[in-house]
Write a protein that holds these residues in place. Structure first.
Motif, short mmCIF file in Angstrom:
data_model
loop_
_atom_site.label_atom_id
_atom_site.label_comp_id
_atom_site.label_asym_id
_atom_site.label_seq_id
_atom_site.Cartn_x
_atom_site.Cartn_y
_atom_site.Cartn_z
N GLY A 673 0.82 -1.21 0.00
CA GLY A 673 0.00 0.00 0.00
C GLY A 673 0.85 1.26 0.00
O GLY A 673 2.08 1.24 -0.03
N VAL A 674 0.14 2.41 0.00
CA VAL A 674 0.78 3.72 0.03
C VAL A 674 0.92 4.14 1.48
O VAL A 674 -0.08 4.21 2.22
N VAL A 675 2.15 4.41 1.91
CA VAL A 675 2.44 4.77 3.29
C VAL A 675 3.12 6.14 3.30
O VAL A 675 4.07 6.37 2.55
N THR A 676 2.62 7.02 4.12
CA THR A 676 3.23 8.34 4.31
C THR A 676 3.98 8.33 5.63
O THR A 676 3.39 8.12 6.69
N ASN A 677 5.30 8.56 5.55
CA ASN A 677 6.15 8.56 6.73
C ASN A 677 6.61 9.99 6.95
O ASN A 677 7.41 10.53 6.19
#
Length: 830
Positions: A673-677
């Motif tokens: 998935g798309v993960v924003t860190n």
């Protein structure tokens, strides 16, 4: 059995008479080959199969005839077990050499297919190795056949003995309620007592006995005095010591010391009984019959004093320790009396059985003499079952969520006591004396053993509280006391089996089968292998945890590796250590996993389909630990969830949101998935603060104020400097944005709040207006609404040809206050 004997004879002929060269000549149709370089040595103690054949045939004839007594069958079984043990040892002969030959044959490869060919040297060598292998396996096969035959004979003996035991229990005899049997029973019992007394008196009539009495009299008198003192005052002294020491102890330790000291209530009077028996033996005044009776006194004492102690522990002692069962005081005294009396009745039944066996009483006499004991014991079991059910009801009333598991179990046990307490006397009254004994007294012993387990469980709770310095309630909910009770219960299972008629040989046979282990393919897994596996794996696991702790607390904090990298190293080391511990444990246990390859291959297909999500998450967890796109402590956003990473395992990742809730995310979602860190690599991040001012405001002045607000905040970075953007003309305001880089993005919300407070204060000082949304309301046909307000008409009923106008519809849906408010809004807008 004849085909088995024929095959055994053939194997024996092959093993004992044929030479290695002759065997190879017969199989390869060539001249006898020279002797092998490493000749096979004969076993030190060869099995005498001819003697075994005679023993086996004798056992088969005895079982087929069915006339051998139980004692003869027991002796025959012991002999068969001895032979089976010999065969079990013979099965492992030459095992190393056999495995070596199998390895050599497999190294040569499979034989050529039909029509194929291979070098003659390989063919000859394969034939030689195969001949040697068959030669070595012949005694092993013979031992295996003999071992199987012995096992079958032993099983048949056990089956015969169990069938006889069942027939004896179900055999009906004379009823004790028949008055015709009473005089004979009374006469037999009276005669036994008279003969026992005459035997005592007869010892004084001989000079030899009187001389022995005079010689042993001091020791006998001393033992007699000790016996009287211990029987009369032993329990009193123990109770005084308990009360004095118990007053000094506090908390759970008081329960521990009270339990240990209470054992003296059994030890002191029981020592008195043994002293009394020894005094009578030293005096030498006992005849044969009196000696039979006296020899049963220790058993009677054990039954009585243990039952008395158990009743005090279960139902509580007057003015003493707390009770385990929840019952009123009057009912507790009844319970103590019933338990002690049951112990006395059990001892009397053992004494009566021994005397009846010695005197060879008839079945009628035995039935009449044992019936009062059985009937009274059945009545006490009935009452004891009612007390247990009353305890379960009291526990259900005291507990908010009803009776617990223990209370429900005791309620069922009480029901069983009631039923068996009724069935035992009824069976004895009909004439099933042995069946009644098998109902009543095993139930008494079982109830005593269960009561002992309950007492031990309370002791484990008190001991846990004393060791760990916690209260009774916390100790009652702890795991260690429960595990200790489960272990004791597991060890008590063989005792339960013996109580209910199992023979010692049955238990040893079960233990032997357990010791032989479970065969999986060509691998045999025994309990010893399991214990070895558990010990080696536990040592490896403990060593792994020790190394992990050392790295986490001592080594890695002194390096420049970030916290996420340290966690990844520690976690990866843990997985590798556990894997190596499992490998070493399997190797140490001698488990050959190659033989399980086919089974594992068959299961892998089903496991692949059924556990594909788990495997995917596991692989994703490994990737997360290696690549470390996220680490513990990072602020991430994934799938609409935002929070801090608190834990990364091989299956899932735990995120703590800003609401202080834990969100468990599968690792596959983090990989695919798309993960924003927000904090990956560093803590810097940008904050955007939107601001709107009223039309007509000085935009340059607004921009200067916003820049000052941003620059003056301590968390805003100077490089790059913050910027202020005039983003556009909104529907209600002139839109600006503050864009600044923060040193720690974790404080973005508090920074935005601080800036908004400062902007509101500065705008108020500078007279800059912050607009809010305004809307103008326009009404169509206001004159119609005004006319409707002055003279409203009632709505017309819909009829044939009727048409409802706009004014009528407006009047039907608006009252006077709504119309006035609408008109006021219109005038204000105008």
């Amino acid at each position: 059995m004849k085909p088995v004997r024929a095959l055994l004879a053939a194997l024996l002929a092959l093993a004992l008479s044929a030479t290695p060269g002759e065997i190879r000549a017969q199989q390869a149709d060539v001249a006898p080959a020279p002797a092998p370089a490493a000749p096979v040595s004969a076993p030190e103690e060869a099995v005498d199969y001819r003697s075994w054949e005679m023993v086996a045939e004798r056992a088969e004839r005895a079982l087929e005839a069915g006339r051998a007594s139980n004692q003869a069958l027991e002796a025959l079984r012991s002999e068969l077990v001895s032979w089976r043990d010999r065969f079990a040892g013979a099965r492992s002969e030459n095992q190393v050499r056999i495995n070596t030959l199998k390895t050599q044959i497999s190294t040569l490869g499979p034989p050529p297919a039909e029509g194929g060919s291979e070098p003659a040297v390989i063919t000859t060598r394969r034939a030689e190795l195969q001949a040697q292998l068959e030669e070595l396996e012949a005694p092993v096969k013979a031992a295996e056949l003999a071992h199987a035959r012995a096992g079958a004979l032993i099983a048949t003996v056990d089956q015969t003995l169990r069938a006889r035991q069942t027939d004896a229990l179900l055999a009906i005899g004379p009823t004790p309620l028949n008055p015709a049997h009473w005089p004979g029973a009374i006469e037999d019992a009276t005669l036994t007592l008279k003969l026992a007394w005459r035997g005592v008196l007869a010892t004084f009539r001989t000079e030899t006995q009187r001389a022995a009495l005079r010689q042993n009299l001091p020791a006998a008198l001393l033992l007699l005095v000790i016996a009287i003192v211990l029987l009369a005052r032993g329990r009193v002294w123990v109770m005084r010591v308990r009360s004095r020491l118990g007053a000094r102890a506090t908390g759970p330790g008081r329960g521990v010391w009270d339990f240990l000291l209470s054992l003296g209530q059994v030890a002191a009077p029981l020592a008195g009984v043994y002293a009394l028996v020894e005094a009578l033996r030293q005096a030498g005044i006992l005849g044969l019959r009196a000696q039979v009776i006296v020899e049963q006194l220790p058993l009677l004492g054990v039954a009585l004093f243990v039952a008395h102690w158990l009743g005090n522990r279960l139902f509580g002692q007057v003015g003493g320790e707390s009770a385990i069962l929840n019952l009123p005081e009057g009912t507790r005294s009844e319970g103590r009396f019933e338990v002690a009396t049951l112990g006395l009745l059990f001892g009397l039944s053992m004494l009566l059985g021994r005397v009846a066996e010695y005197e060879s009483y008839s079945d009628a006499t035995r039935a009449v003499l044992s019936f009062p004991v059985v009937a009274f014991a059945g009545f006490l079991l009935f009452r004891l079952g009612q007390l247990l059910r009353n305890h379960a009801r009291a526990e259900a009333l005291d507990a908010e969520d009803g009776a617990g598991f223990m209370a429900r179990t005791l309620s069922l046990a009480g029901l069983a006591l009631i039923l068996l307490g009724l069935l035992g006397p009824l069976a004895a009254a009909v004439g099933y004396a042995r069946l009644a004994d098998s109902f009543v007294f095993p139930t008494v012993l079982t109830a005593g053993l269960v009561g002992g387990l309950l007492v031990l469980h309370r002791f484990f709770i008190d001991l846990h509280g004393m060791v760990f310095k916690v209260g009774e309630e916390q100790s009652g909910e702890a795991l260690l006391p429960v595990l200790a009770s489960l272990v004791v219960t597991a060890f008590g299972i063989p005792v339960f089996a013996l109580i209910w008629g199992a023979r010692t040989t049955d238990l040893t046979e079960i233990w032997r089968r357990i010791g032989e282990g479970v065969t999986l393919g060509e691998t045999v897994i025994s309990p010893g292998d399991i214990v070895t596996f558990g010990l080696v794996f536990a040592i490896g696991f403990a060593a792994t945890r020790l190394v992990q702790g050392t790295l986490k607390t001592t080594v890695l904090p002194k390096t420049k590796i970030d916290v996420g990298g340290q966690t990844a190293i520690v976690s990866g080391l843990g997985y590798v250590g556990i894997f190596l511990a499992a490998v070493f444990a399997i190797t140490s246990a001698g488990i050959d996993l190659s033989s399980l390859a086919i089974v594992a291959g068959a299961l892998s297909v089903g496991i692949g389909f059924g556990l594909q999500n788990i495997v995917s998450n596991f692989v994703s967890g490994i990737i997360l630990l290696i690549e470390r796109p996220i680490s513990e402590g990072d602020w991430i956003e994934v799938g609409g969830q935002m929070g801090y990473v608190r834990d990364i395992s091989v299956r899932s990742t735990r995120i703590e949101t800003f609401d202080r809730t834990d969100v468990i995310l599968p690792n596959s979602d983090l990989i695919s998935g798309v993960v924003t860190n927000y904090t990956r690599g560093n803590l810097t991040g940008r904050v955007i603060v939107p601001v709107g001012v009223a039309y007509g405001s000085d935009t340059k002045r607004v921009e200067a104020i916003l820049r000052e607000v941003a620059e003056n905040h301590p968390l805003v970075a100077i490089t790059p400097p913050p910027t202020v953007l005039f983003s556009g003309f909104g529907a209600d305001s002139l839109d600006f944005e503050i864009r600044a880089i923060l040193r720690d993005v974790n404080f973005v919300l508090s920074v935005r709040s601080d800036m908004n407070h400062e902007i509101a204060r500065r705008f108020a000082e500078e007279g800059i207006e912050i607009p809010f949304a305004q809307r103008d309301i326009w009404l169509r046909n206001p004159e119609v609404l005004a006319a409707g307000a002055t003279a409203p008409k009632p709505p017309k009923k819909a009829g044939k040809g009727a048409v409802e106008t706009d004014a009528e519809r407006a009047g039907a849906h608006l009252d006077e206050s709504e119309i006035a408010e609408a008109l006021g809004s219109e005038e204000g807008d105008d």
